[in-house]
Scaffold this motif. Sequence first.
Motif, PDB file in Angstrom:
ATOM      1  N   GLU A 111      -3.874   0.761   3.182  1.00 18.44           N
ATOM      2  CA  GLU A 111      -2.465   1.078   2.945  1.00 18.44           C
ATOM      3  C   GLU A 111      -1.888   1.794   4.164  1.00 18.44           C
ATOM      4  O   GLU A 111      -0.768   1.508   4.598  1.00 18.44           O
ATOM      5  CB  GLU A 111      -2.330   1.942   1.695  1.00 18.44           C
ATOM      6  CG  GLU A 111      -0.942   2.506   1.463  1.00 18.44           C
ATOM      7  CD  GLU A 111       0.098   1.444   1.180  1.00 18.44           C
ATOM      8  OE1 GLU A 111       1.262   1.625   1.598  1.00 18.44           O
ATOM      9  OE2 GLU A 111      -0.248   0.420   0.555  1.00 18.44           O
ATOM     10  N   GLU A 129       8.334   2.945  -4.596  1.00 15.47           N
ATOM     11  CA  GLU A 129       7.366   4.033  -4.716  1.00 15.47           C
ATOM     12  C   GLU A 129       6.421   3.766  -5.890  1.00 15.47           C
ATOM     13  O   GLU A 129       6.853   3.622  -7.027  1.00 15.47           O
ATOM     14  CB  GLU A 129       8.088   5.366  -4.941  1.00 15.47           C
ATOM     15  CG  GLU A 129       8.805   5.896  -3.706  1.00 15.47           C
ATOM     16  CD  GLU A 129       7.833   6.321  -2.614  1.00 15.47           C
ATOM     17  OE1 GLU A 129       6.684   6.682  -2.947  1.00 15.47           O
ATOM     18  OE2 GLU A 129       8.217   6.262  -1.433  1.00 15.47           O
ATOM     19  N   ILE A 130       5.131   3.671  -5.586  1.00 17.17           N
ATOM     20  CA  ILE A 130       4.109   3.440  -6.614  1.00 17.17           C
ATOM     21  C   ILE A 130       3.028   4.491  -6.447  1.00 17.17           C
ATOM     22  O   ILE A 130       2.553   4.730  -5.333  1.00 17.17           O
ATOM     23  CB  ILE A 130       3.495   2.025  -6.494  1.00 17.17           C
ATOM     24  CG1 ILE A 130       4.580   0.947  -6.641  1.00 17.17           C
ATOM     25  CG2 ILE A 130       2.413   1.813  -7.550  1.00 17.17           C
ATOM     26  CD1 ILE A 130       4.069  -0.465  -6.429  1.00 17.17           C
ATOM     27  N   SER A 131       2.603   5.106  -7.529  1.00 19.75           N
ATOM     28  CA  SER A 131       1.560   6.127  -7.459  1.00 19.75           C
ATOM     29  C   SER A 131       0.245   5.501  -7.003  1.00 19.75           C
ATOM     30  O   SER A 131       0.006   4.303  -7.191  1.00 19.75           O
ATOM     31  CB  SER A 131       1.364   6.788  -8.828  1.00 19.75           C
ATOM     32  OG  SER A 131       0.833   5.863  -9.758  1.00 19.75           O
ATOM     33  N   TRP A 132      -0.614   6.351  -6.409  1.00 17.29           N
ATOM     34  CA  TRP A 132      -1.897   5.850  -5.907  1.00 17.29           C
ATOM     35  C   TRP A 132      -2.717   5.254  -7.046  1.00 17.29           C
ATOM     36  O   TRP A 132      -3.325   4.199  -6.892  1.00 17.29           O
ATOM     37  CB  TRP A 132      -2.671   6.990  -5.246  1.00 17.29           C
ATOM     38  CG  TRP A 132      -4.028   6.546  -4.789  1.00 17.29           C
ATOM     39  CD1 TRP A 132      -4.340   5.898  -3.634  1.00 17.29           C
ATOM     40  CD2 TRP A 132      -5.274   6.682  -5.505  1.00 17.29           C
ATOM     41  NE1 TRP A 132      -5.685   5.618  -3.582  1.00 17.29           N
ATOM     42  CE2 TRP A 132      -6.281   6.089  -4.718  1.00 17.29           C
ATOM     43  CE3 TRP A 132      -5.615   7.253  -6.741  1.00 17.29           C
ATOM     44  CZ2 TRP A 132      -7.621   6.059  -5.108  1.00 17.29           C
ATOM     45  CZ3 TRP A 132      -6.950   7.211  -7.139  1.00 17.29           C
ATOM     46  CH2 TRP A 132      -7.937   6.626  -6.330  1.00 17.29           C
ATOM     47  N   TRP A 133      -2.742   5.907  -8.211  1.00 16.41           N
ATOM     48  CA  TRP A 133      -3.544   5.424  -9.319  1.00 16.41           C
ATOM     49  C   TRP A 133      -3.045   4.076  -9.817  1.00 16.41           C
ATOM     50  O   TRP A 133      -3.840   3.166 -10.099  1.00 16.41           O
ATOM     51  CB  TRP A 133      -3.536   6.453 -10.440  1.00 16.41           C
ATOM     52  CG  TRP A 133      -4.250   6.007 -11.679  1.00 16.41           C
ATOM     53  CD1 TRP A 133      -3.724   5.818 -12.918  1.00 16.41           C
ATOM     54  CD2 TRP A 133      -5.638   5.694 -11.796  1.00 16.41           C
ATOM     55  NE1 TRP A 133      -4.685   5.396 -13.802  1.00 16.41           N
ATOM     56  CE2 TRP A 133      -5.879   5.309 -13.143  1.00 16.41           C
ATOM     57  CE3 TRP A 133      -6.705   5.682 -10.899  1.00 16.41           C
ATOM     58  CZ2 TRP A 133      -7.138   4.922 -13.603  1.00 16.41           C
ATOM     59  CZ3 TRP A 133      -7.967   5.293 -11.360  1.00 16.41           C
ATOM     60  CH2 TRP A 133      -8.168   4.932 -12.696  1.00 16.41           C
ATOM     61  N   ARG A 134      -1.728   3.930  -9.915  1.00 11.84           N
ATOM     62  CA  ARG A 134      -1.166   2.655 -10.373  1.00 11.84           C
ATOM     63  C   ARG A 134      -1.429   1.557  -9.350  1.00 11.84           C
ATOM     64  O   ARG A 134      -1.741   0.418  -9.711  1.00 11.84           O
ATOM     65  CB  ARG A 134       0.337   2.816 -10.600  1.00 11.84           C
ATOM     66  CG  ARG A 134       0.990   1.600 -11.244  1.00 11.84           C
ATOM     67  CD  ARG A 134       2.470   1.844 -11.465  1.00 11.84           C
ATOM     68  NE  ARG A 134       3.119   0.705 -12.081  1.00 11.84           N
ATOM     69  CZ  ARG A 134       4.419   0.584 -12.242  1.00 11.84           C
ATOM     70  NH1 ARG A 134       5.220   1.576 -11.842  1.00 11.84           N
ATOM     71  NH2 ARG A 134       4.942  -0.486 -12.803  1.00 11.84           N
ATOM     72  N   SER A 135      -1.323   1.901  -8.069  1.00 13.98           N
ATOM     73  CA  SER A 135      -1.609   0.936  -7.016  1.00 13.98           C
ATOM     74  C   SER A 135      -3.058   0.474  -7.069  1.00 13.98           C
ATOM     75  O   SER A 135      -3.353  -0.719  -6.904  1.00 13.98           O
ATOM     76  CB  SER A 135      -1.310   1.557  -5.644  1.00 13.98           C
ATOM     77  OG  SER A 135      -1.694   0.692  -4.603  1.00 13.98           O
ATOM     78  N   ARG A 137      -5.041   0.444  -9.739  1.00 18.10           N
ATOM     79  CA  ARG A 137      -5.227  -0.407 -10.918  1.00 18.10           C
ATOM     80  C   ARG A 137      -4.720  -1.824 -10.655  1.00 18.10           C
ATOM     81  O   ARG A 137      -5.361  -2.811 -11.040  1.00 18.10           O
ATOM     82  CB  ARG A 137      -4.500   0.190 -12.117  1.00 18.10           C
ATOM     83  CG  ARG A 137      -5.238   1.353 -12.786  1.00 18.10           C
ATOM     84  CD  ARG A 137      -4.557   1.749 -14.078  1.00 18.10           C
ATOM     85  NE  ARG A 137      -3.170   2.141 -13.838  1.00 18.10           N
ATOM     86  CZ  ARG A 137      -2.242   2.170 -14.772  1.00 18.10           C
ATOM     87  NH1 ARG A 137      -2.518   1.776 -16.001  1.00 18.10           N
ATOM     88  NH2 ARG A 137      -1.013   2.563 -14.489  1.00 18.10           N
ATOM     89  N   ARG A 194       3.542  -2.814  -1.773  1.00 15.13           N
ATOM     90  CA  ARG A 194       4.468  -1.789  -1.303  1.00 15.13           C
ATOM     91  C   ARG A 194       5.900  -2.123  -1.722  1.00 15.13           C
ATOM     92  O   ARG A 194       6.748  -1.231  -1.836  1.00 15.13           O
ATOM     93  CB  ARG A 194       4.381  -1.676   0.229  1.00 15.13           C
ATOM     94  CG  ARG A 194       5.200  -0.521   0.811  1.00 15.13           C
ATOM     95  CD  ARG A 194       5.032  -0.428   2.315  1.00 15.13           C
ATOM     96  NE  ARG A 194       3.644  -0.140   2.654  1.00 15.13           N
ATOM     97  CZ  ARG A 194       2.853  -0.964   3.335  1.00 15.13           C
ATOM     98  NH1 ARG A 194       3.310  -2.126   3.755  1.00 15.13           N
ATOM     99  NH2 ARG A 194       1.613  -0.636   3.603  1.00 15.13           N
TER     100      ARG A 194
END
Length: 260
Positions: A111, A129-135, A137, A194
């Motif tokens: 990333e 904007e996407i959280s690290w955890w959601r990214s 998954r 992204r």
Amino acid sequence: MRPGSFLSAFGSGVGLLFRGLAVYGRSPRLVLLGIVPAVISGALYLAGLATLIYFSDELAELITPFADGWSEAARTLVRLVAGLALLGVGGLLGVLTFTAITLVIGDPFYEKISERVEERLGGVPDEVEISWWRSLRRSIADAARLIVRSVLFGVPLFVAGFLPIVGQFVVPVIAALVAGWFLAMGLVGVPFQRRGLRLAERQRALRAHRPLTLGFGVAVFLCFLIPLGAVLLTPAAVAGATLLARRTLGLSIDRPVAPA
């Protein structure tokens, strides 16, 4: 599409890998950052390949029970071909799944590499904007889908590898194109995520630029066949895939000219 246009776009796709290598190579920090997850995956896959080679005779015997009653020479020849075919398919699936697994392991590393490439080219106007955890998954889910699809293509290629002449000359070319397509699909995941775009949108965008995508993917595939190529070049392939993503999304891949 005319053959000349296809070859031109295919060549441009190959060029994207070399451009990615140049961008990546100019930053020593990115080199070190990107190699770590690839080394981890490389060690795991090397152990798997060694295991496959060690048990190749037993596996070849297991899948050719029909040859048990044949003469020793015929049985040996058939099982030699079966063993080589197993190693070939194992290598093909290894290359395909290596990228998916490495991208999951090194998600934050790659990333950062992709982000640096896009910053140099003017940034991402449509970033989400996407959280690290959601990214993570999403990366795991998309990687799983790509692995399943690659296996579904790999099995018929394995069977076709037994065909005389076709298996030795035609199948390797088809395998390179299939592997290249799936490699490109996996590698562009970072810049597409992204922008909040999932696997279906990724696939539609790449299909609209199929020769370009195949040129990039096949070049990556051939480089990954070189010993340690996948370990050393995965980060550069991520940088090149970022350029590919921008091209397929209609964005510039040239650095903006600074105002005078």
